[in-house]
Design a protein around this motif. Sequence first.
Motif, PDB file in Angstrom:
ATOM      1  N   ALA A  22       0.962  -1.391  -0.040  1.00 37.48           N
ATOM      2  CA  ALA A  22       0.106   0.004  -0.114  1.00 37.48           C
ATOM      3  C   ALA A  22       1.138   1.418  -0.173  1.00 37.48           C
ATOM      4  N   PRO A  23       1.820   1.371   1.040  1.00 36.45           N
ATOM      5  CA  PRO A  23       2.728   2.452   0.835  1.00 36.45           C
ATOM      6  C   PRO A  23       3.399   2.735  -0.425  1.00 36.45           C
ATOM      7  N   GLU A  24       3.741   1.787  -1.051  1.00 35.19           N
ATOM      8  CA  GLU A  24       4.511   1.692  -2.501  1.00 35.19           C
ATOM      9  C   GLU A  24       3.329   2.277  -3.637  1.00 35.19           C
ATOM     10  N   LEU A  25       2.112   2.302  -3.279  1.00 33.82           N
ATOM     11  CA  LEU A  25       1.187   2.679  -4.389  1.00 33.82           C
ATOM     12  C   LEU A  25       0.595   4.035  -3.865  1.00 33.82           C
ATOM     13  N   ASN A  26       0.999   4.520  -2.523  1.00 39.36           N
ATOM     14  CA  ASN A  26       0.920   5.838  -2.390  1.00 39.36           C
ATOM     15  C   ASN A  26       1.581   6.213  -0.903  1.00 39.36           C
ATOM     16  N   LYS A  27       2.679   6.671  -0.860  1.00 39.68           N
ATOM     17  CA  LYS A  27       3.465   6.952   0.103  1.00 39.68           C
ATOM     18  C   LYS A  27       2.683   7.501   1.414  1.00 39.68           C
ATOM     19  N   ILE A  28       1.502   8.063   1.204  1.00 36.80           N
ATOM     20  CA  ILE A  28       0.965   8.772   2.361  1.00 36.80           C
ATOM     21  C   ILE A  28       0.171   7.268   3.446  1.00 36.80           C
ATOM     22  N   TRP A  29       0.147   6.355   2.912  1.00 38.40           N
ATOM     23  CA  TRP A  29      -0.497   5.299   3.632  1.00 38.40           C
ATOM     24  C   TRP A  29       0.535   4.538   4.210  1.00 38.40           C
ATOM     25  N   THR A  30       1.200   5.171   5.152  1.00 36.98           N
ATOM     26  CA  THR A  30       2.241   4.626   6.113  1.00 36.98           C
ATOM     27  C   THR A  30       1.805   3.442   6.721  1.00 36.98           C
ATOM     28  N   THR A  31       2.594   2.482   6.910  1.00 33.52           N
ATOM     29  CA  THR A  31       2.216   1.293   7.461  1.00 33.52           C
ATOM     30  C   THR A  31       3.269   1.214   8.936  1.00 33.52           C
ATOM     31  N   GLY A  32       2.391   0.429   9.891  1.00 35.58           N
ATOM     32  CA  GLY A  32       3.011   0.001  11.209  1.00 35.58           C
ATOM     33  C   GLY A  32       2.469  -1.092  11.738  1.00 35.58           C
ATOM     34  N   HIS A  33       2.055  -1.215  12.909  1.00 35.38           N
ATOM     35  CA  HIS A  33       1.331  -2.401  13.264  1.00 35.38           C
ATOM     36  C   HIS A  33       0.302  -2.031  14.118  1.00 35.38           C
ATOM     37  N   GLY A  34      -1.070  -2.128  14.142  1.00 30.39           N
ATOM     38  CA  GLY A  34      -2.480  -1.744  14.721  1.00 30.39           C
ATOM     39  C   GLY A  34      -2.362  -0.304  15.053  1.00 30.39           C
ATOM     40  N   ASP A  35      -2.087   0.345  13.861  1.00 34.21           N
ATOM     41  CA  ASP A  35      -2.069   1.734  13.845  1.00 34.21           C
ATOM     42  C   ASP A  35      -3.052   2.417  12.879  1.00 34.21           C
ATOM     43  N   ALA A  36      -2.951   3.554  12.496  1.00 26.28           N
ATOM     44  CA  ALA A  36      -4.060   4.233  11.609  1.00 26.28           C
ATOM     45  C   ALA A  36      -4.193   3.531  10.398  1.00 26.28           C
ATOM     46  N   GLN A  37      -2.896   3.105   9.648  1.00 21.56           N
ATOM     47  CA  GLN A  37      -3.352   2.416   8.437  1.00 21.56           C
ATOM     48  C   GLN A  37      -4.060   1.009   8.405  1.00 21.56           C
ATOM     49  N   GLU A  38      -3.766   0.097   9.282  1.00 21.70           N
ATOM     50  CA  GLU A  38      -4.939  -0.758   9.379  1.00 21.70           C
ATOM     51  C   GLU A  38      -6.239  -0.633   9.995  1.00 21.70           C
ATOM     52  N   VAL A  39      -6.315   0.266  11.206  1.00 25.89           N
ATOM     53  CA  VAL A  39      -7.535   0.760  11.745  1.00 25.89           C
ATOM     54  C   VAL A  39      -8.429   1.330  10.434  1.00 25.89           C
ATOM     55  N   SER A  40      -7.674   2.331   9.550  1.00 30.94           N
ATOM     56  CA  SER A  40      -8.482   2.867   8.439  1.00 30.94           C
ATOM     57  C   SER A  40      -8.978   1.799   7.491  1.00 30.94           C
ATOM     58  N   ALA A  41      -8.258   0.850   7.313  1.00 32.95           N
ATOM     59  CA  ALA A  41      -8.737  -0.354   6.414  1.00 32.95           C
ATOM     60  C   ALA A  41     -10.027  -0.983   7.083  1.00 32.95           C
ATOM     61  N   ILE A  42      -9.820  -1.200   8.238  1.00 34.34           N
ATOM     62  CA  ILE A  42     -10.920  -1.793   9.230  1.00 34.34           C
ATOM     63  C   ILE A  42     -12.153  -1.078   9.116  1.00 34.34           C
ATOM     64  N   MET A  43     -12.168   0.542   9.458  1.00 30.02           N
ATOM     65  CA  MET A  43     -13.029   1.494   9.394  1.00 30.02           C
ATOM     66  C   MET A  43     -13.908   1.563   7.920  1.00 30.02           C
ATOM     67  N   HIS A  44     -13.061   0.750   6.928  1.00 33.32           N
ATOM     68  CA  HIS A  44     -13.904   0.716   5.560  1.00 33.32           C
ATOM     69  C   HIS A  44     -14.727  -0.745   5.425  1.00 33.32           C
ATOM     70  N   ILE A  45     -13.980  -1.782   5.602  1.00 28.35           N
ATOM     71  CA  ILE A  45     -14.395  -2.741   5.460  1.00 28.35           C
ATOM     72  C   ILE A  45     -15.168  -3.386   6.599  1.00 28.35           C
ATOM     73  N   LYS A  46     -15.255  -3.017   7.735  1.00 28.54           N
ATOM     74  CA  LYS A  46     -15.918  -3.351   8.892  1.00 28.54           C
ATOM     75  C   LYS A  46     -16.001  -2.155   9.798  1.00 28.54           C
ATOM     76  N   PRO A  47     -16.831  -1.386   9.602  1.00 26.11           N
ATOM     77  CA  PRO A  47     -16.784   0.065  10.311  1.00 26.11           C
ATOM     78  C   PRO A  47     -17.413  -0.284  11.848  1.00 26.11           C
ATOM     79  N   GLU A  48     -18.392  -1.062  11.882  1.00 25.94           N
ATOM     80  CA  GLU A  48     -18.775  -1.297  13.237  1.00 25.94           C
ATOM     81  C   GLU A  48     -18.010  -1.871  14.334  1.00 25.94           C
ATOM     82  N   LEU A  49     -16.840  -2.344  14.022  1.00 26.01           N
ATOM     83  CA  LEU A  49     -15.803  -2.866  14.744  1.00 26.01           C
ATOM     84  C   LEU A  49     -15.022  -1.788  15.394  1.00 26.01           C
TER      85      LEU A  49
END
Length: 255
Positions: A142-169
């Motif tokens: 993902a960050p290679e497709l767009n450098k602003i999609w910074t990766t880590g662990h259990g941080d904003a990148q993954e949380v944002s992904a879940i907010m899109h696919i399973k927002p109720e969580l």
Amino acid sequence: MQLAHLNWRQAQEKLADPNTVVVIPVGSTEQHGPIGPLGTDWLIPQWITAEMEKRTDILVTPVIPFGVATHHTSFAGTIDMGLETMIDIMRGVFQNLAKHGARRFIVVNGHGGNDPAIEKAGLELARETGALITLLDWWGIAPELNKIWTTGHGDAQEVSAIMHIKPELIDIASCPETTVNDLSDKLHFTHLSSVKFGDAHIKLVRDIKKGIPMGGFGGIDSQKANAEWGKDMMQAVVDYFVAFTEEFRRLPLDK
């Protein structure tokens, strides 16, 4: 096409087709910071492969929801298969499908700890059968497709992904601040098990919870996650994976 939805005769026909691309979603059940669900690492690959299936002819296996999560076992809910068990799981999946003809495998992976197991089992199969196996770690691509999609662990990148696919969580309003216990004024954490000293980064073999009590760290703090980020990123990842699959299907098999 879902492998689990086929009967054995249908599966036999599909696996025998040299153009069939088998897609295996793999993840982990482990801590994902102060707000990310324990299933983050398998929920995202499962969603990605379901979206891929809508747009290209693939055979998707059931998701593997457990992985190598040794570093995270101090956090409640984490289930660690261990490296050797994970190698055996991947070996079993590869070999049983290859027995009936499958020679093209794409592993859509949600957890970096799984990489060595997937690579070992995949290399064994490639040497035995000439199969082509590729490993797609979505969070690193993902960050290679767009450098602003910074990766880590259990941080904003993954949380944002879940907010899109399973927002109720996700209840972003309840997210506490990230706490970091640096080793010293000269040794600062840059990831869960990585510290920076001077101009270089050093691997730290230590219980993660001692340094990062909330468990999520390495990119952008979880509080800054948002669904729009998740939507744009997940769509770009699926677009890329679909395009890659079509190119992968055309590659000649090793002899």
